[in-house]
Design a protein around this motif. Structure first.
Motif, PDB file in Angstrom:
ATOM      1  N   LEU A   1       0.812  -1.255   0.129  1.00 24.21           N
ATOM      2  CA  LEU A   1      -0.007   0.037   0.058  1.00 24.21           C
ATOM      3  C   LEU A   1       0.760   1.180  -0.034  1.00 24.21           C
ATOM      4  CD1 LEU A   1      -2.495  -1.008   2.861  1.00 24.21           C
ATOM      5  CD2 LEU A   1      -2.550  -1.193   0.214  1.00 24.21           C
ATOM      6  N   PHE A   2       1.975   1.218   0.534  1.00 18.87           N
ATOM      7  CA  PHE A   2       2.958   2.410   0.619  1.00 18.87           C
ATOM      8  C   PHE A   2       4.136   1.883   0.813  1.00 18.87           C
ATOM      9  CE2 PHE A   2       5.491   5.193   3.257  1.00 18.87           C
ATOM     10  CZ  PHE A   2       5.202   6.517   2.499  1.00 18.87           C
ATOM     11  N   SER A   3       5.439   2.530  -0.018  1.00 18.82           N
ATOM     12  CA  SER A   3       6.823   2.384   0.130  1.00 18.82           C
ATOM     13  C   SER A   3       7.486   3.638   0.192  1.00 18.82           C
ATOM     14  CB  SER A   3       7.160   1.658  -1.107  1.00 18.82           C
ATOM     15  OG  SER A   3       8.655   1.522  -1.031  1.00 18.82           O
ATOM     16  N   SER A   4       7.959   3.793   1.388  1.00 18.66           N
ATOM     17  CA  SER A   4       8.662   5.209   1.592  1.00 18.66           C
ATOM     18  C   SER A   4       9.923   5.287   0.892  1.00 18.66           C
ATOM     19  CB  SER A   4       9.236   5.405   3.098  1.00 18.66           C
ATOM     20  OG  SER A   4      10.362   4.641   3.594  1.00 18.66           O
ATOM     21  N   ALA A   5      10.621   6.548   0.932  1.00 22.30           N
ATOM     22  CA  ALA A   5      11.828   6.860   0.351  1.00 22.30           C
ATOM     23  C   ALA A   5      12.964   6.073   1.318  1.00 22.30           C
ATOM     24  CB  ALA A   5      12.168   8.325   0.338  1.00 22.30           C
ATOM     25  N   ILE A   6      14.226   5.824   0.700  1.00 21.72           N
ATOM     26  CA  ILE A   6      15.172   5.262   1.451  1.00 21.72           C
ATOM     27  C   ILE A   6      15.834   6.047   2.617  1.00 21.72           C
ATOM     28  CG2 ILE A   6      17.589   4.144   1.429  1.00 21.72           C
ATOM     29  CD1 ILE A   6      16.660   3.268  -1.458  1.00 21.72           C
ATOM     30  N   HIS A   7      15.862   5.564   3.875  1.00 21.77           N
ATOM     31  CA  HIS A   7      16.277   6.242   4.756  1.00 21.77           C
ATOM     32  C   HIS A   7      17.921   5.682   5.281  1.00 21.77           C
ATOM     33  CE1 HIS A   7      12.989   8.721   5.449  1.00 21.77           C
ATOM     34  NE2 HIS A   7      12.171   7.638   5.286  1.00 21.77           N
ATOM     35  N   ALA A   8      18.709   6.443   5.960  1.00 26.60           N
ATOM     36  CA  ALA A   8      19.910   6.012   6.592  1.00 26.60           C
ATOM     37  C   ALA A   8      19.714   4.982   7.570  1.00 26.60           C
ATOM     38  CB  ALA A   8      20.780   7.006   7.234  1.00 26.60           C
ATOM     39  N   GLY A   9      20.538   3.809   7.578  1.00 26.49           N
ATOM     40  CA  GLY A   9      20.417   2.835   8.593  1.00 26.49           C
ATOM     41  C   GLY A   9      20.501   2.977  10.168  1.00 26.49           C
ATOM     42  N   HIS A  10      21.027   4.075  10.404  1.00 30.56           N
ATOM     43  CA  HIS A  10      20.928   4.341  11.856  1.00 30.56           C
ATOM     44  C   HIS A  10      19.809   5.133  12.323  1.00 30.56           C
ATOM     45  CE1 HIS A  10      22.067   8.346  10.107  1.00 30.56           C
ATOM     46  NE2 HIS A  10      21.482   8.712  11.228  1.00 30.56           N
TER      47      HIS A  10
ATOM     48  N   ASP B   1      13.212   2.773  13.326  1.00 29.64           N
ATOM     49  CA  ASP B   1      11.965   2.398  12.847  1.00 29.64           C
ATOM     50  C   ASP B   1      10.837   3.314  12.957  1.00 29.64           C
ATOM     51  OD1 ASP B   1      13.432   0.422  11.684  1.00 29.64           O
ATOM     52  OD2 ASP B   1      12.348  -1.142  12.628  1.00 29.64           O
ATOM     53  N   PHE B   2      10.861   3.604  14.374  1.00 32.96           N
ATOM     54  CA  PHE B   2       9.611   4.490  14.756  1.00 32.96           C
ATOM     55  C   PHE B   2       9.876   5.893  14.200  1.00 32.96           C
ATOM     56  CE2 PHE B   2       6.857   6.702  17.802  1.00 32.96           C
ATOM     57  CZ  PHE B   2       5.486   6.093  17.332  1.00 32.96           C
ATOM     58  N   ALA B   3      10.856   6.305  14.352  1.00 32.98           N
ATOM     59  CA  ALA B   3      11.260   7.597  14.021  1.00 32.98           C
ATOM     60  C   ALA B   3      11.108   7.974  12.467  1.00 32.98           C
ATOM     61  CB  ALA B   3      12.605   8.235  14.276  1.00 32.98           C
ATOM     62  N   ILE B   4      11.231   6.922  11.572  1.00 32.17           N
ATOM     63  CA  ILE B   4      10.972   7.022  10.315  1.00 32.17           C
ATOM     64  C   ILE B   4       9.276   7.142   9.823  1.00 32.17           C
ATOM     65  CG2 ILE B   4      10.955   5.591   8.018  1.00 32.17           C
ATOM     66  CD1 ILE B   4      13.613   4.648   9.043  1.00 32.17           C
ATOM     67  N   PHE B   5       8.793   6.369  10.918  1.00 29.52           N
ATOM     68  CA  PHE B   5       7.343   6.198  10.787  1.00 29.52           C
ATOM     69  C   PHE B   5       6.649   7.840  11.208  1.00 29.52           C
ATOM     70  CE2 PHE B   5       3.080   5.768  12.863  1.00 29.52           C
ATOM     71  CZ  PHE B   5       2.340   5.161  11.918  1.00 29.52           C
TER      72      PHE B   5
ATOM     73  N   TRP C   1      -0.513  -4.185  12.698  1.00 29.46           N
ATOM     74  CA  TRP C   1       0.596  -5.083  13.034  1.00 29.46           C
ATOM     75  C   TRP C   1       1.941  -4.504  12.731  1.00 29.46           C
ATOM     76  CZ3 TRP C   1      -1.125  -9.764  15.103  1.00 29.46           C
ATOM     77  CH2 TRP C   1      -2.645 -10.007  14.851  1.00 29.46           C
ATOM     78  N   VAL C   2       2.721  -4.546  13.854  1.00 28.78           N
ATOM     79  CA  VAL C   2       4.138  -3.924  13.814  1.00 28.78           C
ATOM     80  C   VAL C   2       5.033  -4.680  14.573  1.00 28.78           C
ATOM     81  CG1 VAL C   2       3.014  -1.437  13.695  1.00 28.78           C
ATOM     82  CG2 VAL C   2       3.555  -2.419  15.658  1.00 28.78           C
ATOM     83  N   ASP C   3       6.373  -4.624  14.317  1.00 26.40           N
ATOM     84  CA  ASP C   3       7.182  -5.338  15.283  1.00 26.40           C
ATOM     85  C   ASP C   3       7.535  -4.806  16.302  1.00 26.40           C
ATOM     86  OD1 ASP C   3       8.912  -3.675  13.917  1.00 26.40           O
ATOM     87  OD2 ASP C   3      10.064  -5.008  12.904  1.00 26.40           O
ATOM     88  N   SER C   4       8.697  -5.187  17.017  1.00 24.47           N
ATOM     89  CA  SER C   4       9.089  -4.589  18.310  1.00 24.47           C
ATOM     90  C   SER C   4       9.920  -3.306  18.097  1.00 24.47           C
ATOM     91  CB  SER C   4       9.965  -5.474  19.045  1.00 24.47           C
ATOM     92  OG  SER C   4      11.244  -5.830  18.263  1.00 24.47           O
ATOM     93  N   GLY C   5       9.932  -3.048  16.840  1.00 21.24           N
ATOM     94  CA  GLY C   5      10.772  -1.751  16.689  1.00 21.24           C
ATOM     95  C   GLY C   5       9.889  -0.518  16.482  1.00 21.24           C
ATOM     96  N   PHE C   6       8.480  -0.742  16.779  1.00 17.06           N
ATOM     97  CA  PHE C   6       7.883   0.376  16.987  1.00 17.06           C
ATOM     98  C   PHE C   6       7.204   0.467  18.373  1.00 17.06           C
ATOM     99  CE2 PHE C   6       7.307  -0.606  12.521  1.00 17.06           C
ATOM    100  CZ  PHE C   6       7.563   0.949  11.545  1.00 17.06           C
TER     101      PHE C   6
END
Length: 83
Positions: free
Chosen positions: A47-56, A59-63, A78-83
C-alpha cells in the motif's frame, strides 16, 4: 475494520574503503545499511513504500516523520518490536 502491516526493511550496502587507513578492530556493526518503510495489507499487497533512509535511524522515527498527524485509530495495525 481494515488490518495493515507496517514494517521497516533494512538492506546492507557496501562500506566505503579508505585505502590509506589501516584496518582497525571494532566491536560495532561492520555494515552500513539503508532502510525503507513498507505498509501492506493481509493479502501482501503493498500500500505504501517510503523513500530510502539511513540505517542508523530508528524504525519508529521513520514512521513518525512520514505519518505525523494522521489518524490510525480506525485500523488494526500489525507492527514488530521496532515500533
Amino acid at each position: 475494520m481494515q488490518e495493515i502491516i507496517i514494517d521497516v526493511t533494512e538492506i546492507p550496502v557496501e562500506r566505503p574503503v579508505n585505502q590509506h587507513k589501516p584496518a582497525e578492530q571494532s566491536s560495532g556493526k561492520k555494515t552500513h545499511t539503508c532502510k525503507w518503510l513498507l505498509i501492506t495489507d493481509r493479502n501482501k499487497r503493498i500500500l505504501f513504500s517510503s523513500a530510502i533512509h539511513a540505517g542508523h535511524i530508528h524504525d519508529f522515527a521513520i514512521f513518525k516523520s512520514i505519518f505525523s498527524g494522521l489518524d490510525f485509530f480506525r485500523l488494526t495495525l500489525w507492527v514488530d518490536s521496532g515500533f
